[in-house]
Scaffold this motif. Structure first.
Motif, short mmCIF file in Angstrom:
data_model
loop_
_atom_site.label_atom_id
_atom_site.label_comp_id
_atom_site.label_asym_id
_atom_site.label_seq_id
_atom_site.Cartn_x
_atom_site.Cartn_y
_atom_site.Cartn_z
N VAL A 151 4.49 1.77 1.96
CA VAL A 151 5.58 2.64 1.50
C VAL A 151 5.03 4.05 1.33
CG1 VAL A 151 7.34 3.04 -0.27
CG2 VAL A 151 6.62 0.69 0.26
N SER A 152 5.80 5.03 1.78
CA SER A 152 5.43 6.42 1.59
C SER A 152 6.57 7.17 0.92
CB SER A 152 5.10 7.09 2.92
OG SER A 152 4.77 8.46 2.71
N ASN A 153 6.21 8.19 0.16
CA ASN A 153 7.21 9.10 -0.41
C ASN A 153 7.52 10.25 0.54
OD1 ASN A 153 4.49 10.03 -1.01
ND2 ASN A 153 5.46 11.68 -2.17
N ARG A 154 6.86 10.25 1.70
CA ARG A 154 7.06 11.31 2.69
C ARG A 154 7.34 10.70 4.06
NH1 ARG A 154 4.57 16.45 1.63
NH2 ARG A 154 4.42 16.61 3.90
N ALA A 155 8.43 11.12 4.67
CA ALA A 155 8.81 10.58 5.98
C ALA A 155 7.83 10.96 7.08
CB ALA A 155 10.22 11.05 6.35
N ASP A 156 7.09 12.07 6.88
CA ASP A 156 6.16 12.53 7.91
C ASP A 156 4.75 11.99 7.73
OD1 ASP A 156 5.48 13.94 5.64
OD2 ASP A 156 5.49 15.92 6.60
N ALA A 157 4.55 11.05 6.84
CA ALA A 157 3.22 10.47 6.64
C ALA A 157 2.76 9.75 7.90
CB ALA A 157 3.24 9.52 5.45
N LYS A 158 1.64 10.16 8.44
CA LYS A 158 1.17 9.60 9.71
C LYS A 158 0.82 8.11 9.59
CE LYS A 158 -0.76 13.88 11.69
NZ LYS A 158 0.54 14.37 11.97
N GLY A 159 0.46 7.69 8.41
CA GLY A 159 0.09 6.28 8.22
C GLY A 159 1.23 5.32 8.47
N LEU A 160 2.46 5.79 8.39
CA LEU A 160 3.61 4.91 8.65
C LEU A 160 3.60 4.40 10.07
CD1 LEU A 160 6.36 7.00 6.81
CD2 LEU A 160 5.46 4.79 6.07
N ASP A 161 3.22 5.26 11.02
CA ASP A 161 3.17 4.84 12.43
C ASP A 161 2.13 3.76 12.64
OD1 ASP A 161 5.15 6.65 13.13
OD2 ASP A 161 3.72 8.25 13.60
N PHE A 162 0.98 3.91 11.97
CA PHE A 162 -0.06 2.88 12.08
C PHE A 162 0.46 1.54 11.57
CE2 PHE A 162 -3.42 0.35 10.19
CZ PHE A 162 -4.37 0.28 11.21
N ALA A 163 1.11 1.57 10.41
CA ALA A 163 1.63 0.32 9.84
C ALA A 163 2.62 -0.34 10.79
CB ALA A 163 2.29 0.60 8.49
N ARG A 164 3.57 0.45 11.28
CA ARG A 164 4.59 -0.12 12.17
C ARG A 164 3.98 -0.66 13.45
NH1 ARG A 164 7.90 5.10 10.56
NH2 ARG A 164 9.11 4.28 8.79
N SER A 165 2.99 0.04 13.99
CA SER A 165 2.37 -0.42 15.24
C SER A 165 1.55 -1.69 15.03
CB SER A 165 1.49 0.68 15.84
OG SER A 165 0.36 0.93 15.01
N ASN A 166 1.25 -1.99 13.76
CA ASN A 166 0.53 -3.22 13.45
C ASN A 166 1.44 -4.30 12.86
OD1 ASN A 166 -2.70 -3.00 13.67
ND2 ASN A 166 -1.83 -0.97 13.32
N VAL A 213 0.86 -1.18 0.00
CA VAL A 213 0.00 0.00 0.00
C VAL A 213 0.90 1.23 0.00
CG1 VAL A 213 -1.93 1.18 1.09
CG2 VAL A 213 -1.70 -1.30 1.34
N LEU A 214 0.68 2.12 -0.96
CA LEU A 214 1.47 3.34 -1.08
C LEU A 214 0.66 4.52 -0.56
CD1 LEU A 214 3.08 2.97 -4.63
CD2 LEU A 214 3.67 1.83 -2.49
N ILE A 215 1.27 5.30 0.33
CA ILE A 215 0.57 6.42 0.96
C ILE A 215 1.45 7.67 0.91
CG2 ILE A 215 -0.70 4.89 2.51
CD1 ILE A 215 1.20 5.81 4.78
N SER A 216 0.82 8.82 1.12
CA SER A 216 1.57 10.07 1.28
C SER A 216 1.16 10.82 2.55
CB SER A 216 1.35 10.98 0.07
OG SER A 216 1.93 10.44 -1.09
N GLY A 217 0.11 10.34 3.23
CA GLY A 217 -0.40 11.06 4.39
C GLY A 217 -0.88 10.13 5.48
N ARG A 218 -2.10 10.38 5.96
CA ARG A 218 -2.61 9.63 7.11
C ARG A 218 -2.91 8.18 6.79
NH1 ARG A 218 -8.79 12.04 7.63
NH2 ARG A 218 -9.28 11.87 5.42
N GLY A 219 -3.24 7.92 5.51
CA GLY A 219 -3.43 6.53 5.10
C GLY A 219 -4.69 5.88 5.62
#
Length: 199
Positions: free
Chosen positions: A37-52, A8-14
Motif C-alpha cells: 500500500v502506498s499513500n502516493r500514486a506515483d510510488a515506483k514500488g507499486l509497479d514492482f509489487a504488481r509485476s510480482n 508493506v507500506l511505501i511512499s517511493g521506490r520501495g
C-alpha cells in the motif's frame, strides 16, 4: 507453521519492500507479502509489487482532511485482506498513536541509524556532521514515540574518510536490505505459532 500475512507500506521506490518480497519467496520463510500500500500514486514500488503478483493499492492521504480518516481507511483495507503484520518501508507518514495501538507488537519499521541515535530525518548528514565513526540501521517495533520502539536488529557500517551522505546511505541501505527481512521473520515466527487474531 503458517505464513503470516504481511502488508508493506511505501511512499517511493520501495527497495526495502523488494527485499521483503524476495525473502518471502523462500518456502520456509514465516511471512507472506499479502499486499503493498502506498499513500502516493506515483510510488515506483507499486509497479514492482504488481509485476510480482502482489495486490497493490493507493490510499492517498491528501484525500482525507484529517490523519485519522486516512488511517481508518488504511486500517479497513489491511483488515479486509487479513493482514496481521504491517511493515513500514520508506512510508513517509507519521502514524498516530491510535493507529499504532491497533497494531501494537505487529507494526515494524526500518530506520537508517543505530537507534537511539539520530531519530527522525537526515540521519546520514547528521552522523557525518557529528564526526561519527560508525553508523548503521535499526529494525524496530513501532510505538507512539517516533523511532523509539524496541529494537529487533541492528547492523553497523563504518564511516569512511571522504564519505558523503549518499555514499554512506548506499552502504547503510545494503544492511537495511539484509536485516529487515530477518526482523520481519522474528515477528512473524512469533505469530505463526499462535491462532490468527487480528483485533
Amino acid at each position: 507453521m503458517r505464513k503470516v500475512r504481511t502488508a508493506v507500506l511505501i511512499s517511493g521506490r520501495g527497495s526495502n519492500m523488494m527485499a521483503l518480497v524476495e525473502a518471502a519467496r523462500d518456502p520456509g520463510y514465516p511471512a507472506e507479502i499479502a499486499c503493498v500500500v502506498s499513500n502516493r500514486a506515483d510510488a515506483k514500488g507499486l509497479d514492482f509489487a504488481r509485476s510480482n503478483g502482489i495486490p497493490a493499492a493507493v490510499i492517498d492521504h491528501k484525500a482525507y482532511p484529517a490523519r485519522e480518516g486516512f488511517e481508518d481507511a488504511l486500517d479497513r483495507h489491511l483488515r479486509s485482506l487479513g493482514v496481521e503484520i504491517v511493515a513500514l518501508a520508506g512510508f513517509m507518514r507519521v502514524l498516530t498513536a491510535g493507529f499504532i495501538a491497533r497494531w501494537e507488537g505487529r507494526l515494524i519499521n526500518i530506520h537508517p541509524s543505530l537507534l537511539p541515535a539520530y531519530k527522525g530525518l537526515h540521519t546520514h548528514e547528521r552522523a557525518l556532521a557529528d564526526g561519527a565513526r560508525t553508523h548503521g540501521c535499526s529494525a524496530h517495533l513501532v510505538t507512539a514515540e517516533l523511532d523509539g520502539g524496541p529494537v529487533l536488529l541492528q547492523a553497523e557500517v563504518p564511516v569512511l574518510a571522504g564519505d558523503t551522505p549518499d555514499m554512506l546511505a548506499t552502504r547503510v541501505l545494503e544492511q537495511e536490505h539484509r536485516i529487515y527481512p530477518q526482523a520481519l521473520a522474528i515477528v512473524a515466527e512469533r505469530l505463526s505459532h499462535s491462532p490468527k487474531d487480528v483485533k
